[in-house]
Design a protein around this motif. Sequence first.
Motif, PDB file in Angstrom:
ATOM      1  N   ASP A  44      -3.864   3.298  30.747  1.00  0.00           N
ATOM      2  CA  ASP A  44      -3.948   2.390  31.886  1.00  0.00           C
ATOM      3  C   ASP A  44      -3.175   1.093  31.640  1.00  0.00           C
ATOM      4  O   ASP A  44      -2.587   0.537  32.565  1.00  0.00           O
ATOM      5  CB  ASP A  44      -5.414   2.052  32.190  1.00  0.00           C
ATOM      6  CG  ASP A  44      -6.227   3.284  32.565  1.00  0.00           C
ATOM      7  OD1 ASP A  44      -5.907   3.893  33.606  1.00  0.00           O
ATOM      8  OD2 ASP A  44      -7.148   3.630  31.820  1.00  0.00           O
ATOM      9  N   LYS A  71     -10.860  -2.389  29.862  1.00  0.00           N
ATOM     10  CA  LYS A  71     -10.951  -1.825  31.204  1.00  0.00           C
ATOM     11  C   LYS A  71      -9.985  -0.645  31.282  1.00  0.00           C
ATOM     12  O   LYS A  71      -8.812  -0.798  31.554  1.00  0.00           O
ATOM     13  CB  LYS A  71     -10.603  -2.880  32.252  1.00  0.00           C
ATOM     14  CG  LYS A  71     -10.779  -2.397  33.680  1.00  0.00           C
ATOM     15  CD  LYS A  71     -10.412  -3.495  34.670  1.00  0.00           C
ATOM     16  CE  LYS A  71     -10.570  -3.023  36.103  1.00  0.00           C
ATOM     17  NZ  LYS A  71     -10.174  -4.080  37.070  1.00  0.00           N
ATOM     18  N   GLY A  72     -10.478   0.525  30.994  1.00  0.00           N
ATOM     19  CA  GLY A  72      -9.614   1.700  30.952  1.00  0.00           C
ATOM     20  C   GLY A  72      -9.014   1.891  29.571  1.00  0.00           C
ATOM     21  O   GLY A  72      -9.384   1.244  28.593  1.00  0.00           O
ATOM     22  N   ARG A  73      -8.038   2.787  29.487  1.00  0.00           N
ATOM     23  CA  ARG A  73      -7.401   3.144  28.224  1.00  0.00           C
ATOM     24  C   ARG A  73      -6.256   2.175  27.934  1.00  0.00           C
ATOM     25  O   ARG A  73      -5.371   1.976  28.775  1.00  0.00           O
ATOM     26  CB  ARG A  73      -6.902   4.592  28.291  1.00  0.00           C
ATOM     27  CG  ARG A  73      -6.477   5.216  26.989  1.00  0.00           C
ATOM     28  CD  ARG A  73      -7.632   5.400  26.016  1.00  0.00           C
ATOM     29  NE  ARG A  73      -8.738   6.180  26.516  1.00  0.00           N
ATOM     30  CZ  ARG A  73      -8.812   7.506  26.481  1.00  0.00           C
ATOM     31  NH1 ARG A  73      -7.818   8.222  25.989  1.00  0.00           N
ATOM     32  NH2 ARG A  73      -9.888   8.122  26.935  1.00  0.00           N
ATOM     33  N   THR A  74      -6.261   1.605  26.735  1.00  0.00           N
ATOM     34  CA  THR A  74      -5.252   0.609  26.349  1.00  0.00           C
ATOM     35  C   THR A  74      -4.510   1.068  25.103  1.00  0.00           C
ATOM     36  O   THR A  74      -5.130   1.361  24.076  1.00  0.00           O
ATOM     37  CB  THR A  74      -5.910  -0.757  26.078  1.00  0.00           C
ATOM     38  OG1 THR A  74      -6.538  -1.219  27.278  1.00  0.00           O
ATOM     39  CG2 THR A  74      -4.868  -1.778  25.627  1.00  0.00           C
ATOM     40  N   HIS A  92      -2.480   9.290  30.017  1.00  0.00           N
ATOM     41  CA  HIS A  92      -3.815   8.731  29.818  1.00  0.00           C
ATOM     42  C   HIS A  92      -3.906   7.204  29.858  1.00  0.00           C
ATOM     43  O   HIS A  92      -5.005   6.677  30.079  1.00  0.00           O
ATOM     44  CB  HIS A  92      -4.378   9.206  28.469  1.00  0.00           C
ATOM     45  CG  HIS A  92      -4.611  10.679  28.383  1.00  0.00           C
ATOM     46  ND1 HIS A  92      -5.688  11.301  28.964  1.00  0.00           N
ATOM     47  CD2 HIS A  92      -3.875  11.657  27.781  1.00  0.00           C
ATOM     48  CE1 HIS A  92      -5.630  12.602  28.725  1.00  0.00           C
ATOM     49  NE2 HIS A  92      -4.541  12.843  28.013  1.00  0.00           N
TER      50      HIS A  92
END
Length: 834
Positions: free
Chosen positions: A218, A356-359, A216
């Motif tokens: 990013d 921006k996305g999953r961190t 999941h």
Amino acid sequence: MKDKQQINLSRRRFVTGMMAMGTVSMLSPGPLIPKVWAAGESTERWVQSGSHFGAFEAKVVNGEWVDTRPFRHDKYPCDMLQAVREIVYNPSRARYPMVRLDWLRKREKSDRSQRGDNRFVRVSWDQALDLVYAELERVQKTHGSSGVFTGLADWQMVGKYHKAGGAMDRGLGLHGSYVTTVGDYSAAAAQVVLPHVIGSLEVYEQQTSLPLVIEHTDTIVLWGCDPIKNLQIEFLIPDHVPFGYWQQIKEKAAAGKIRIISVDPVRSKTQNYLNGEQLALHPQTDVALLLGLAHTLYEEKLCDTAFLRDYTVGFDAFLPYLLGDKDKQPKNAEWAAEICGLSADQIRGFARLLVKGRTQIMGGWCVQRMHHGEQYPWMLVVLASMIGQIGLPGGGVGFGWHYNGGGTVTSKGPVLSGLGSINNPPPPVHAADFRGASAHIPVSRMVDCLLSPGKKLAFNGETLTFPDIKMAIFSAANPFHAQQDRNRMIEAWKKLETVVVLDHQWTASCRFADIVLPVTTRFERNDIEQFGTHSNKGLMAIRQIVPPQFEARHDFEVFAGLCKRFGREEAYREGRNEMQWIRAIYEEGAKQGAMNGVAMPDFDTFWNGDGYIEFPAGEPWVRHGDFREEPDLNPLGTPSGLIEIYSKTIAGFNYEDCPGHPVWMEPFELRKTDDKTQKYPLHLQSCHPDKRLHSQICSSEAWRKTYAVAEREPLYMSQKDADARGLKAGDVARVFNSRGQILAGVVISADYAPGVIRIHEGAWYSPKDGGKAGTLCTYGDPNVLSADIGTSQLAQGPSAHSVLVEVERYRGELPAVTGFGGPHEVKAEADNAA
């Protein structure tokens, strides 16, 4: 996902002679040859065992351990296994009961300035235990419970039965009460502040399963976190499974599917392995950068306001500080850039990337071992809350990724208990009597306590009164490695009337003791232990490789002998020998397993067979996933049940150095990049070593030679800093500040930015003149240079990483390294001994 997240908390929570030289095999997996366990049945056998560095098999020929190979179930064995044999066979082995010469003559009236001169008299075990018992009696009668102190690290042993702390607590508890410590040196600031903020210690908790991160995530942010280095070791026996997951992360990063950002002044081992990007901020400026990121998220309307509303409290109380309403200084990117050394554009770009996305943010522990260290983990939780991904697969924040196999999938197997408290114990010989002093102190404030008995200390909402300690007993602990400001320690040790140390290596703590009791290594004992700390992948038999060497005794037997002297041996032993205790612990675990549907063979089948059980695999799990899904039914352990960006509890303590929300406070020592007159212009990092576990295996001579430089601990530095000082690789340098001086061997590395150097903690203290404050450390112990200052009144943790030094070429005649080898054995009647 809900079912996958609900792993039993009890499984996922982790709290609480010359050297006989032999060959070491190449550490690669190989087939097992048939085992013969009983001594005398064969002149050659392979024996299964385990350590903090991994599981392995030892080849024993005619009673001597001659070779080592990794355990067949460890696909990623650690090269430190090459050093474990030397734990048994090395010149620094503690061999016999020893008593410091002047203490043997004068007892508590001895000349304490002689501590550290390493002159000891060999005595029998009976005499040694008689002396320890007599001192316990004297101190308890004269000074009460506050006169006795126990120092415990408990990193010394793996094994459920042979736990040094368990043996000591059982034995001393039957005699009376004593002063103990709270917290540890590794993560003291974080483990105090995070329960107020996010409801648990966090640093020792299981993390989101790495398969979910791989699927999941990013962006992975390694904030002072170096798992490739630190996952080599665990508190129990590592299975090294995380390295397989990190290999997958490396492959995804190379394919451009995961972005790796390391926030660190130094290129870490993990960054180099993953070929990640680096944000090389100035040391000790992490909180300023975090505030700049938070301000950017708020200013650009990028923060998750719904998450802040539903899962946190106190953002509105924190916001005025962030915006600078009172001090007229917004904590924006420009402000942060001036402090941390990154550009404002870098800070803004990083903030935008985070949402921006999953961190997944992975926080390390070194950053909190600095002055005001509580602010960093608190602010990291605040930043993750503003991003809003806490409790999502592959998102949020965690503080245990580099420890105990963090991120492995926890099995369904039982967690066996260890040596516990005594059933129906008789009353202690001496009732508790602390005489108005506190029964516990923060571990890193030990020296303050010795130097200032009766002084009041603020700590996590308490007001402690330092006890007047007269006798200290250290088991599985090496304070002359862990504590800061070695020269201040030497003065503090003079306040102690009697120091007792139990160890199997002749450490500096032994040299500064009065009575040294030699204990066995984990390889001279039988036991059982988990294979994988957080993963609990399986259960191993730890078999005795060689019998106890010299006159070493098991910790359990040492305290049994002590209890015999005051009529409590029978209560202490509870009628069991070593194998009966191991059987009982195993059978209790088997009952627990059966209740959870996990069948285990009977003990005899387990012990006499392969001695290994692999538990059924568990399910992937998301840290804080249950809280995110149903915060009302699964509240955090905070007063509100939510993440506390502003803590009314902490605010109510009224600590000037730790207010109710995270703030930037400059540490007492900070490198100023624009100050050309700074007397000590280099920031010294002393993080966990790559080639040891703290100070363990530093005494393994052949292994130490694989990384030492000119027989000294390595000093890592940039080419620019070396050139400015006329240094080249391989030189011996003097590293110094106002607190002390050490020698170290120069290693020049492109991983280090100018102004930042590193000497790993755990290097053995090796004073040129034993027992004298200010003397040169000949090997390279960085805690000679560190300051003994608490992080704040909240946690009172160590500020070991707030250290400035200077470095120069050592131009004198090089002294011999003094820290290794045993004591100078003398006779009690020696004419020149006084």
